[in-house]
Design an enzyme around this catalytic site. Structure first.
Site, PDB file in Angstrom:
ATOM      1  N   GLU A 282      -0.191  -3.613  12.110  1.00  0.00           N
ATOM      2  CA  GLU A 282       0.783  -4.575  11.722  1.00  0.00           C
ATOM      3  C   GLU A 282       0.874  -5.660  13.096  1.00  0.00           C
ATOM      4  OE1 GLU A 282       3.855  -4.042   8.868  1.00  0.00           O
ATOM      5  OE2 GLU A 282       2.641  -3.393   7.468  1.00  0.00           O
TER       6      GLU A 282
ATOM      7  N   TRP B  27       0.988  -1.154  -0.011  1.00  0.00           N
ATOM      8  CA  TRP B  27      -0.025  -0.127   0.177  1.00  0.00           C
ATOM      9  C   TRP B  27       0.797   0.902  -0.098  1.00  0.00           C
ATOM     10  CZ3 TRP B  27      -2.298   2.232   5.060  1.00  0.00           C
ATOM     11  CH2 TRP B  27      -1.252   2.226   6.101  1.00  0.00           C
TER      12      TRP B  27
ATOM     13  N   LYS C 203       2.951  -1.195  15.542  1.00  0.00           N
ATOM     14  CA  LYS C 203       4.117  -0.801  15.082  1.00  0.00           C
ATOM     15  C   LYS C 203       4.241   0.504  14.233  1.00  0.00           C
ATOM     16  CE  LYS C 203       6.710  -2.681  10.810  1.00  0.00           C
ATOM     17  NZ  LYS C 203       6.598  -3.573   9.781  1.00  0.00           N
TER      18      LYS C 203
END
Length: 990
Positions: free
Chosen positions: A682, A543, A803
């Site tokens: 994530e 992305w 993250k």
């Protein structure tokens, strides 16, 4: 600081830029502050805390130690191995290879840091090293020892003595132009990244940062003398060229697709007389300078070396990858014999005996992608090499021409014979007579072609023809430089900041352009997250493209359209993936390669444990939301209705179908839930004890789904007036489907915490807080908490951490006004105080394990804390220059962060949006930025934008264009062709 401190002596008003910890080699066998002497082999807490703090502040660090091995958690910019002194307690000690006496170690550490001794703090427990530091002129000398050792340390010349590293408080600041940038600096120029010493430890980082490319191909800035060995990793990558291999790993057969390392065209071996084939080392290099000129796209390296019989030679190499002709590249090497006469032997080679070995994490995977190779002699000094990938069967042809030139450009006499010094390595060898003080140049021009190219018969014929038509090095270079000048006229961003920031802005822009500038209808390639600069992430497309497109769309929108076509061509694969998963529409993969199938590995190697662990990243379906957002932003900027009709509408409709299908109705409170997904964070792929199960109602996913359905319905309404009928028939749109979307976009569930804070996902508030300070003290860099916690038998699923930005991504993609409108549409109030509380809540709960995170946080903070925004931006701008993620840049640059950091200056600080067919400006320029000046192309109209703390200046170029409507701080104005408008701006106080 503990009780042994005496009044510090700080020379003058100096601020020091590096800390050198030099340990007594003769005592390290019995005690060491580097590690606590127990069976866990872990760092001493005080040393680890000090170095972690210094690195978080950007201060350089070095260690001089006799220890053979340091704990994996202990990080320093430079480590120098030292031998115990000859008069140590155990008697004389024989010198081991590549080790240095302690006195020389201090000088070597300072040189490798790239910081003059007077700006280095030496901390040592050895009175001998204190005396050496005094003699060598180090700026501040701190003794380390208990009460019994205080006297000898002070007597030797220590300015003061401490017995605890953790509490050491020093006047420190990052130093410009030092090892903090891999030893590089701008040398006062915002256009040149320079290095003034050869440092094998930094070579991988420098190779990536000095990559040259044109969007079709790119070549790492590796030394031309070496193959992939030791610190050197030459690599050339071609956009869209992938190959698939299988590997048996721990009893499992793993299939991976990688961007292929193509034949190395840069290879140039040479030797003086009958000496050794030269390779640069710290021992034989006398002088060294390397310069990347980002304004011209030329890499220059100059060195002087002395061989083993005392002959001195100067070698200067210039290299470019043509921005004018995307299939061509050139390299010119000048040799000067300074103090000898005789024969110089040179081999100009192209090497197809290469593999994909740039990423240590993939070392267990199969890495040989090139198969059968043929060689053809094209005439004097010319050779053609043709090879093919083993699975994808892509032919890669490299045609090379080598010439030997005197200063007057006449051909030198001397032999040139074809050679094959190793299997699949071919080229020519030259024996050149040299006289002292004389210079000679070896020029090589190469042409690349692949079977993916358009309008060719075969790659071999295409490469041979391109080489035959190619001019000299100087002619090609001239056209190349002119092409870069044209690019800079469109993409340059002036800030007036100068120094590191000015260079970082230009360098980041340069690398983005190198990765995408060949975009067009004839090149089927996406935007690799690590550019064409290395093999990180296997060269896949994520992305991250969403962070790149805005920089391109406002200047070269045709590039964005071409790369969105990469997604459109793979729509069929995305539809099939959704169908196989039991869903409607299109489910795009988290990682994409050649054909659009899901390329995300199912396992991840944890170097801390040596084990493979599950990788559930393919649950990040939000990549489809990013694609749809990019489609809509492109249309807003260009009003390119034909794109919507031909490609964009179909992408948005199929992605909308997928996310609408994920939404399940809960009749109890008439809300829709989306489950089983991962957000941008994530670090959460499920709930505690249920890894891989996905999350329920991730706020980012649900709000962006509401945005997607709203915009897709708006697009359908726009196009229906003129393009209905056949288009809707092609898309198979049904009225009941649209009614369902209208319902879902108003009833999706969004979770909240106390004080109106958006919850990252449902159940997030039930998780315990994480011990950030404890882990930062223990590990220093904690960007990969998933691997750290896994090694401890824990999981990131168990804590409130991330993250990278997740909820805050909403404020990156949407203005605060648009986000508030969407939440109100869903039935949730989100007043300004809730927005501020949300930003404050997540500000301290991110490990910033992705370079994208600083970009997002800088953007979000721009209207709440302008100083904080600038701090995040400086980190984002220099994240690859600093190698902020810890030895990852050698695997390729982080393209999204590079583009996103420049985009903050242009779109964020000007408040530039495209809404309601207008350019919107809501400036929020930080006080650290004197100006932001750049150009855009808005709907084919050139506009110059200049923002200072005093006001906004807009200039629309002359021509027949209609007036442009602009919204500035709540008022609508018209900007006419040839007109300059000035607007005072109300900059917030934050």
């Amino acid at each position: 600081m503990n009780g042994l401190e005496v009044e510090p002596v700080v020379p003058g008003e100096s601020t020091f830029g590096a800390v050198l910890l030099a340990l007594d080699p003769s005592a390290e066998e019995t005690h060491s502050v580097l590690m606590e002497l127990d069976d866990r082999h872990r760092p001493d807490a005080g040393a680890q805390a000090l170095f972690g703090r210094l690195q978080s502040e950007g201060v350089l660090t070095a260690v001089v130690t006799a220890r053979q091995e340091l704990p994996s958690e202990f990080l320093a910019d430079v480590v120098v191995a030292a031998d115990p002194p000859d008069d140590g307690p155990d008697g004389p000690v024989s010198r081991r290879p590549h080790r240095h006496p302690p006195s020389a170690s201090l000088r070597l550490a300072s040189r490798q840091l790239g910081v003059d001794p007077e700006h280095v703090v030496v901390v040592t427990d050895s009175h001998r090293l204190v005396r050496t530091a005094v003699t060598e002129g180090f700026g501040l000398i701190v003794g380390l020892g208990d009460a019994d050792r205080r006297g000898p340390l002070l007597a030797a010349g220590a300015h003061f003595v401490v017995d605890d590293l953790e509490a050491l408080d020093l006047p420190l600041a990052p130093v410009s132009g030092t090892a903090a940038w891999g030893g590089g600096s701008g040398e006062g120029s915002p256009w040149n990244l320079t290095y003034t010493s050869f440092d094998p430890r930094q070579e991988g980082l420098r190779e990536s940062l000095c990559t040259l490319g044109n969007g079709y191909m790119a070549t790492r800035g590796a030394a031309s003398e070496s193959r992939a060995q030791g610190p050197h990793y030459p690599g050339t990558y071609l956009a869209g060229v992938y190959n698939r291999l299988r590997t048996d790993v721990d009893g499992l057969t793993v299939e991976d697709e990688h961007m292929v390392n193509a034949p190395d065209w840069t290879m140039l071996q040479y030797r003086v007389g009958n000496g050794y084939w030269f390779l640069p080392t710290q021992e034989n290099v006398l002088d060294y300078a390397q310069d990347l000129d980002v304004r011209t796209g030329v890499l220059t390296r100059s060195l002087r070396f002395r061989d083993d019989v005392g002959r001195t030679t100067r070698v200067t190499t210039r290299r470019f990858v043509s921005q004018d002709h995307r299939h061509l590249a050139g390299q010119e090497t000048e040799f000067e014999a300074e103090d000898w006469s005789g024969t110089l032997t040179v081999r100009s080679l192209v090497d197809a005996d290469v593999a994909n070995r740039n990423v240590r994490e993939y070392s267990a995977l199969s890495d040989r992608h090139l198969d059968a190779t043929t060689v053809e002699d094209l005439g004097p000094g010319k050779v053609l090499l043709d090879t093919v990938t083993s699975q994808s069967q892509i032919h890669i042809a490299v045609a090379m021409r080598t010439r030997v030139l005197e200063e007057n450009r006449a051909r030198r006499s001397g032999s040139m014979v074809a050679v094959t010094p190793a299997p699949r390595v071919t080229g020519h060898e030259m024996h050149i007579g040299m006289e002292a003080g004389e210079a000679v140049r070896v020029e090589k021009i190469v042409a690349f072609a692949t079977s993916r190219d358009r309008a060719i018969s075969t790659p071999a014929l295409a490469a041979s023809g391109a080489l035959a038509r190619a001019g000299t090095f100087e002619e090609l270079l001239s056209h190349h430089v002119a092409a870069w000048q044209a690019l800079w006229s469109a993409f340059a961003v002036a800030t007036g900041t100068g120094g590191q920031e000015g260079l970082a802005v230009n360098l980041n822009t340069f690398h983005v352009l190198q990765a995408v500038a060949a975009a067009g209808p004839d090149l089927d390639a996406g935007v690799p997250a690590r550019g064409l600069h290395g093999e990180g992430y296997r060269g896949h497309i994520f992305w991250d493209e969403m962070f790149v497109y805005p920089m391109l769309t406002l200047r070269r929108p045709e590039w964005t359209r071409s790369m969105l076509a990469y997604r459109y061509r793979r729509l069929g694969e995305a539809r099939d993936a959704a169908r196989r998963a039991g869903h409607a529409g299109a489910m795009f993969p988290w990682q994409s390669g050649s054909d659009g199938r899901e390329e995300t590995p199912t396992v991840l190697f944890n170097p801390r444990t040596g084990r493979w662990i599950p990788d559930n990243s393919r649950l990040q379906h939000h990549v489809g939301l990013a694609i749809a957002h990019s489609v809509w932003q492109y249309f807003q900027s260009t009003a390119d209705t034909r794109f919507l009709v031909e490609e964009g509408a179909e992408l948005m409709v199929e992605i909308a179908r997928f996310f609408a299908g994920l939404a399940v109705h809960d009749p109890r409170d008439d809300r829709y839930d989306i489950t089983g997904v991962m957000g941008p964070d994530e670090f959460h792929d499920g709930y505690p004890g249920a890894p891989g199960s996905g999350l329920r109602n991730n706020a980012y996913t649900n709000v962006m789904t509401a945005w997607l359905l709203t915009r897709t319905l708006e697009m359908i309404d726009r196009l229906g007036k003129d393009y209905g009928g056949p288009l809707w028939q092609r898309l198979d749109l049904r009225e009941d489907e649209l009614v369902g979307w209208k319902r879902i976009r108003t009833r999706l569930r969004v979770p909240f915490l106390a004080d109106g804070v958006l919850a990252q996902f449902e159940g997030y508030g039930d998780l315990p807080e994480f011990s950030w300070e404890e882990y930062q003290e223990r590990y220093g860099r904690i960007g990969r908490l998933d691997l750290i916690l896994d090694a401890e038998g824990l999981s990131t699923n168990d804590y409130r951490l991330s993250k990278q930005a997740d909820v805050l991504m909403l404020l990156y993609l949407l203005s605060d006004l648009e986000l508030r409108e969407l939440l109100e549409q869903l039935g949730y109030a989100f007043p300004p105080e809730s927005l501020r509380a949300t930003v404050a809540f997540y500000r301290t709960r991110s490990a910033h394990g992705s370079t994208l995170s600083n970009v997002v946080h800088s953007w979000v903070e721009s209207r709440l804390d302008r100083g904080g925004s600038w701090s995040f931006l400086t980190r984002a701008l220099s994240s690859d220059l600093l190698d902020a993620q810890g030895d990852t840049v050698r695997e390729g640059i982080h393209l999204g962060a590079m583009a996103g950091s420049v985009d903050i200056l242009t779109r964020c600080y000007t408040g530039l949006e495209i809404r309601e067919d207008m350019l919107w400006f809501r400036p929020a320029i930080p006080p650290q930025v004197p100006e932001v000046t750049f150009s855009i192309h808005y709907r084919d109209q050139p506009i110059q934008v200049e923002l200072t703390p005093q006001g906004l200046r807009l200039y629309l170029g002359p021509g027949p264009a209609l007036p442009v409507r602009v919204w500035v701080d709540g008022e609508v104005h018209e900007l006419r062709a040839g007109e300059i408008r000035h607007f005072p701006v109300a900059v917030p106080d934050a």
